[in-house]
Write a protein that holds these residues in place. Structure first.
Motif, PDB file in Angstrom:
ATOM      1  N   SER A 135      12.811  -6.371 -25.848  1.00 46.32           N
ATOM      2  CA  SER A 135      12.405  -7.664 -26.406  1.00 46.32           C
ATOM      3  C   SER A 135      10.963  -7.984 -26.047  1.00 46.32           C
ATOM      4  O   SER A 135      10.449  -7.576 -24.999  1.00 46.32           O
ATOM      5  CB  SER A 135      13.327  -8.779 -25.905  1.00 46.32           C
ATOM      6  N   ALA A 136      10.315  -8.713 -26.925  1.00 53.17           N
ATOM      7  CA  ALA A 136       8.892  -9.013 -26.774  1.00 53.17           C
ATOM      8  C   ALA A 136       8.626  -9.831 -25.520  1.00 53.17           C
ATOM      9  O   ALA A 136       9.398 -10.705 -25.144  1.00 53.17           O
ATOM     10  CB  ALA A 136       8.386  -9.777 -27.994  1.00 53.17           C
ATOM     11  N   SER A 137       7.516  -9.538 -24.875  1.00 50.77           N
ATOM     12  CA  SER A 137       7.076 -10.279 -23.699  1.00 50.77           C
ATOM     13  C   SER A 137       5.644 -10.747 -23.925  1.00 50.77           C
ATOM     14  O   SER A 137       5.021 -10.439 -24.957  1.00 50.77           O
ATOM     15  CB  SER A 137       7.162  -9.404 -22.452  1.00 50.77           C
ATOM     16  N   ALA A 138       5.087 -11.441 -22.961  1.00 57.53           N
ATOM     17  CA  ALA A 138       3.726 -11.965 -23.087  1.00 57.53           C
ATOM     18  C   ALA A 138       2.707 -10.853 -23.311  1.00 57.53           C
ATOM     19  O   ALA A 138       1.715 -11.050 -24.018  1.00 57.53           O
ATOM     20  CB  ALA A 138       3.365 -12.779 -21.853  1.00 57.53           C
ATOM     21  N   THR A 160      11.331 -17.335 -32.881  1.00 58.27           N
ATOM     22  CA  THR A 160       9.970 -16.818 -32.943  1.00 58.27           C
ATOM     23  C   THR A 160       9.896 -15.354 -32.523  1.00 58.27           C
ATOM     24  O   THR A 160      10.748 -14.863 -31.780  1.00 58.27           O
ATOM     25  CB  THR A 160       9.040 -17.647 -32.043  1.00 58.27           C
ATOM     26  N   ALA A 161       8.859 -14.654 -32.990  1.00 61.10           N
ATOM     27  CA  ALA A 161       8.682 -13.241 -32.650  1.00 61.10           C
ATOM     28  C   ALA A 161       8.434 -13.061 -31.161  1.00 61.10           C
ATOM     29  O   ALA A 161       8.906 -12.096 -30.552  1.00 61.10           O
ATOM     30  CB  ALA A 161       7.522 -12.648 -33.455  1.00 61.10           C
ATOM     31  N   ILE A 162       7.649 -13.949 -30.578  1.00 60.15           N
ATOM     32  CA  ILE A 162       7.410 -13.973 -29.135  1.00 60.15           C
ATOM     33  C   ILE A 162       8.093 -15.231 -28.581  1.00 60.15           C
ATOM     34  O   ILE A 162       7.825 -16.326 -29.070  1.00 60.15           O
ATOM     35  CB  ILE A 162       5.903 -14.032 -28.806  1.00 60.15           C
ATOM     36  N   PRO A 204      13.234  -8.685 -35.488  1.00 59.78           N
ATOM     37  CA  PRO A 204      14.683  -8.924 -35.504  1.00 59.78           C
ATOM     38  C   PRO A 204      15.066 -10.386 -35.395  1.00 59.78           C
ATOM     39  O   PRO A 204      16.187 -10.759 -35.763  1.00 59.78           O
ATOM     40  CB  PRO A 204      15.182  -8.112 -34.306  1.00 59.78           C
ATOM     41  N   SER A 205      14.184 -11.230 -34.897  1.00 60.24           N
ATOM     42  CA  SER A 205      14.485 -12.662 -34.766  1.00 60.24           C
ATOM     43  C   SER A 205      14.406 -13.399 -36.102  1.00 60.24           C
ATOM     44  O   SER A 205      14.804 -14.561 -36.202  1.00 60.24           O
ATOM     45  CB  SER A 205      13.509 -13.307 -33.780  1.00 60.24           C
ATOM     46  N   LEU A 206      13.873 -12.717 -37.141  1.00 57.66           N
ATOM     47  CA  LEU A 206      13.705 -13.338 -38.456  1.00 57.66           C
ATOM     48  C   LEU A 206      14.992 -13.205 -39.268  1.00 57.66           C
ATOM     49  O   LEU A 206      15.442 -12.099 -39.570  1.00 57.66           O
ATOM     50  CB  LEU A 206      12.542 -12.669 -39.200  1.00 57.66           C
ATOM     51  N   LYS A 207      15.575 -14.340 -39.632  1.00 62.80           N
ATOM     52  CA  LYS A 207      16.768 -14.374 -40.464  1.00 62.80           C
ATOM     53  C   LYS A 207      16.402 -15.030 -41.786  1.00 62.80           C
ATOM     54  O   LYS A 207      15.970 -16.192 -41.801  1.00 62.80           O
ATOM     55  CB  LYS A 207      17.901 -15.161 -39.794  1.00 62.80           C
ATOM     56  N   LEU A 208      16.547 -14.307 -42.865  1.00 58.44           N
ATOM     57  CA  LEU A 208      16.169 -14.883 -44.149  1.00 58.44           C
ATOM     58  C   LEU A 208      17.097 -14.433 -45.256  1.00 58.44           C
ATOM     59  O   LEU A 208      17.840 -13.459 -45.121  1.00 58.44           O
ATOM     60  CB  LEU A 208      14.709 -14.571 -44.485  1.00 58.44           C
ATOM     61  N   GLU A 209      16.994 -15.127 -46.371  1.00 59.72           N
ATOM     62  CA  GLU A 209      17.791 -14.823 -47.561  1.00 59.72           C
ATOM     63  C   GLU A 209      16.876 -14.893 -48.775  1.00 59.72           C
ATOM     64  O   GLU A 209      16.205 -15.904 -48.994  1.00 59.72           O
ATOM     65  CB  GLU A 209      18.934 -15.826 -47.689  1.00 59.72           C
ATOM     66  N   ILE A 210      16.842 -13.819 -49.549  1.00 56.90           N
ATOM     67  CA  ILE A 210      16.058 -13.799 -50.778  1.00 56.90           C
ATOM     68  C   ILE A 210      16.907 -14.395 -51.891  1.00 56.90           C
ATOM     69  O   ILE A 210      18.022 -13.929 -52.155  1.00 56.90           O
ATOM     70  CB  ILE A 210      15.618 -12.366 -51.120  1.00 56.90           C
ATOM     71  N   ILE A 211      16.409 -15.441 -52.524  1.00 55.32           N
ATOM     72  CA  ILE A 211      17.149 -16.141 -53.566  1.00 55.32           C
ATOM     73  C   ILE A 211      16.266 -16.294 -54.794  1.00 55.32           C
ATOM     74  O   ILE A 211      15.109 -15.862 -54.815  1.00 55.32           O
ATOM     75  CB  ILE A 211      17.631 -17.528 -53.071  1.00 55.32           C
TER      76      ILE A 211
END
Length: 310
Positions: free
Chosen positions: A21-24, A295-297, A276-283
């Motif tokens: 997972s992303a860190s600083a 968020t990514a970070i 991986p933190s991005l949850k989306l739906e194409i409509i």
């Protein structure tokens, strides 16, 4: 099916990001103004250029070399985008307008998969990096915001990106020591603009997505919108039509929106792989970033450097 080299790199990046997972240390930053309206994707072959997004506009004016009597040209493509990520990150880290272009820039460029050490032909990373840096640092930039309550009013910020530059660079011998005895001093207004509301992104994702300016723009936008979603716990709908104005000014003709939509969907699939933190739906008409997106970070690792929710 055999993967291409690019597909393999994307898969490797996605695997690394999922496992670690992303860190600083993985964080880079970009000013939100460059998400509201983005740089050219291709060479405009002009000395002035602008992109509008609703009541906001970004304008560029090329610098002029009085020794050669020629314009430097305008920055375009992926490299000035990557350099802006680096500049913003360094300005935040050092809290100084003067930025040394030594090992820190070389290290960043290697981090995102470019090599500042190789010379050679006109498409070498060193030569392209040098040209785009000169174009970017010599340009004048404008942010223009209209007054929604009064159509006659507007706020304008005209800036020099780097009014003082020292760039010693021989692209035939990029490994020579003098290459990194260079520095820039950001304009005061530009420094304040890019450090006032920075957007955190994952450097590992930049490396995987660096081949396409549209994909980099969409990734930065998703990082910004993910913060807004996490803050409000409300989904965000982004329409293809408005995104084409904001990000895709190079699409023209009757099928422009369809072509843009297809390219966006391809880019989104790549972004999802490394975010991986991005949850989306194409409509129909666009896509929705869902309310369980984060968020990514992680916010705790970027302290107070996150963008406002405006």
């Amino acid at each position: 099916m055999t993967l291409t080299a690019h597909q393999q790199k994307l898969l490797d990046a996605a695997t690394a990001i999922h496992l670690d997972s992303a860190s600083a240390k993985d964080a880079a930053f970009l000013a939100r103004q460059f998400i509201q309206a983005t740089l050219p994707h291709r060479d405009p072959k002009a000395d002035t250029w602008s992109r509008k997004n609703g009541n906001f506009a970004l304008g560029l004016q090329a610098g002029f070399n009085h020794l050669t009597g020629q314009s430097y040209g305008l920055p375009y493509g992926t490299i000035p985008r990557l350099v802006l990520f680096w500049i913003t990150t360094e300005a935040l880290r050092t809290k100084q307008r003067r930025i040394e272009l030594g090992d820190t820039l070389a290290e960043f460029m290697r981090e995102v998969g470019l090599s500042p050490d190789t010379g050679g032909g006109k498409r070498s990373d060193a030569k392209r990096l040098h040209e785009q840096m000169r174009r970017l640092f010599q340009a004048r930039i404008s942010f223009i915001q209209a007054n929604l309550q009064d159509t006659r009013g507007e706020a304008t910020l005209n800036m020099e990106i780097a009014p003082r530059t020292v760039l010693w660079w021989d692209v035939r011998k990029p490994e020579q020591g003098s290459l990194w005895e260079s520095w820039i001093e950001l304009g005061e207004s530009f420094f304040e603009a890019i450090t006032s509301a920075p957007i955190p992104v994952d450097t590992r994702a930049l490396r995987a997505l660096k081949r396409s300016p549209l994909t980099l723009d969409l990734y930065a936008l998703c990082c910004y919108e993910s913060y807004r979603v996490q803050k409000t716990r409300k989904p965000r709908f982004l329409a293809w039509r408005s995104l084409m104005v904001q990000l895709g000014a190079t699409y023209h003709g009757k099928r422009a929106q369809n072509d843009f939509q297809k390219e966006c969907i391809k880019a989104i699939r790549k972004i999802q792989a490394v975010m991986p933190s991005l949850k989306l739906e194409i409509i129909e008409g666009g896509f929705t970033i869902l309310s369980d997106t984060t968020t990514a970070i992680p916010q705790a690792k970027t302290r107070d450097s996150l963008p406002p929710t405006q």
